[in-house]
Design a protein around this motif. Structure first.
Motif, mmCIF file in Angstrom:
data_model
loop_
_atom_site.group_PDB
_atom_site.id
_atom_site.type_symbol
_atom_site.label_atom_id
_atom_site.label_comp_id
_atom_site.label_asym_id
_atom_site.label_seq_id
_atom_site.Cartn_x
_atom_site.Cartn_y
_atom_site.Cartn_z
ATOM 1 N N VAL A 52 0.866 -1.192 0.000
ATOM 2 C CA VAL A 52 0.000 0.000 0.000
ATOM 3 C C VAL A 52 0.900 1.239 0.000
ATOM 4 O O VAL A 52 0.637 2.227 -0.672
ATOM 5 N N GLY A 53 1.976 1.158 0.768
ATOM 6 C CA GLY A 53 2.960 2.238 0.826
ATOM 7 C C GLY A 53 4.219 1.844 0.055
ATOM 8 O O GLY A 53 4.412 0.670 -0.269
ATOM 9 N N PRO A 54 5.074 2.817 -0.247
ATOM 10 C CA PRO A 54 6.300 2.527 -1.004
ATOM 11 C C PRO A 54 7.291 1.665 -0.216
ATOM 12 O O PRO A 54 7.317 1.712 1.007
ATOM 13 N N ALA A 55 8.064 0.855 -0.952
ATOM 14 C CA ALA A 55 9.119 0.052 -0.342
ATOM 15 C C ALA A 55 10.111 0.990 0.345
ATOM 16 O O ALA A 55 10.357 2.094 -0.150
ATOM 17 N N TYR A 56 10.691 0.567 1.452
ATOM 18 C CA TYR A 56 11.653 1.422 2.150
ATOM 19 C C TYR A 56 12.876 1.708 1.293
ATOM 20 O O TYR A 56 13.501 2.750 1.417
ATOM 21 N N LYS A 57 13.210 0.789 0.390
ATOM 22 C CA LYS A 57 14.324 1.050 -0.533
ATOM 23 C C LYS A 57 13.983 2.254 -1.427
ATOM 24 O O LYS A 57 14.840 3.059 -1.747
ATOM 25 N N LYS A 58 12.733 2.331 -1.816
ATOM 26 C CA LYS A 58 12.302 3.436 -2.674
ATOM 27 C C LYS A 58 12.340 4.757 -1.891
ATOM 28 O O LYS A 58 12.757 5.796 -2.414
#
Ligand code: HEC
Length: 114
Positions: A52-58
Motif C-alpha cells: 500500500v505504501g512505497p518500499a523502504y528502498k524506494k
C-alpha cells in the motif's frame, strides 16, 4: 587443538569487521524492525516491495543525499501526515508507536539505509 584455535581466530576477524561497520552507522536494524512491527508499519510497507505504501528502498532512494532526510522522515512518522493512495483515497498516515526519540531516530535511519 592448535588448528582449532587458528580456525576460530580466523572466523572472528570478519565478525569483528562486520560489527565495527554496523556500529559505525549507529543503526540497530533489529530494534528498528521490532519498532516497525510493533507500530504495524509492515502491513503497508516492506523493505523491497511496494505494498500500500512505497518500499523502504524506494523511500531511501528518494531521500538519498538530502541532509535533512532523517528530520523529514521523523516528522512524517510522528505527525500523522495526510497521504493520498494511488486510487485517490486520502488517509492520515500511521503514527509510530513510540515516544522515545532515540528509537524513532533509529527507525528513520534504518529506513534511509535500505
Ligand atoms: C495503511 C497503510 C500504511 C501504514 C500502516 C504505514 N504506512 Fe507509511 N506510507 C503509506 C503510504 C500510502 C505512503 C505514501 C504516501 C505518499 O507518497 O504520499 C507511505 C509513505 C511512507 C514513507 C515515505 C514518506 C515520504 O516522504 O516519502 C515513510 C518513511 C513511511 N511511510 C513510514 C512508515 C512507518 C514508519 C510506518 C509505521 C509507523 C508506516 N509508514 C505505516 C502507507 C502506510
Amino acid at each position: 587443538m592448535k588448528n582449532r584455535f587458528i580456525a576460530s581466530a580466523l572466523l572472528a576477524i570478519p565478525a569483528t569487521i562486520f560489527m565495527t561497520v554496523a556500529s559505525a552507522s549507529g543503526i540497530d536494524a533489529e530494534a528498528a524492525k521490532k519498532l516497525a512491527k510493533r507500530s504495524d508499519c509492515l502491513t503497508c510497507h516492506s523493505v523491497d516491495k511496494n505494498k500500500v505504501g512505497p518500499a523502504y528502498k524506494k523511500v531511501a532512494a528518494k531521500y538519498k543525499g538530502q541532509a535533512d532526510a532523517e528530520a523529514k522522515l521523523i516528522k512524517f512518522i510522528t505527525a500523522g501526515a495526510k497521504v493520498k493512495l494511488e486510487d485517490g483515497t486520502e488517509m492520515t498516515h500511521a503514527i509510530i508507536n513510540s515516544k522515545d526519540n532515540g528509537e524513532i531516530k533509529n527507525l528513520a535511519g534504518w529506513i534511509l539505509s535500505q
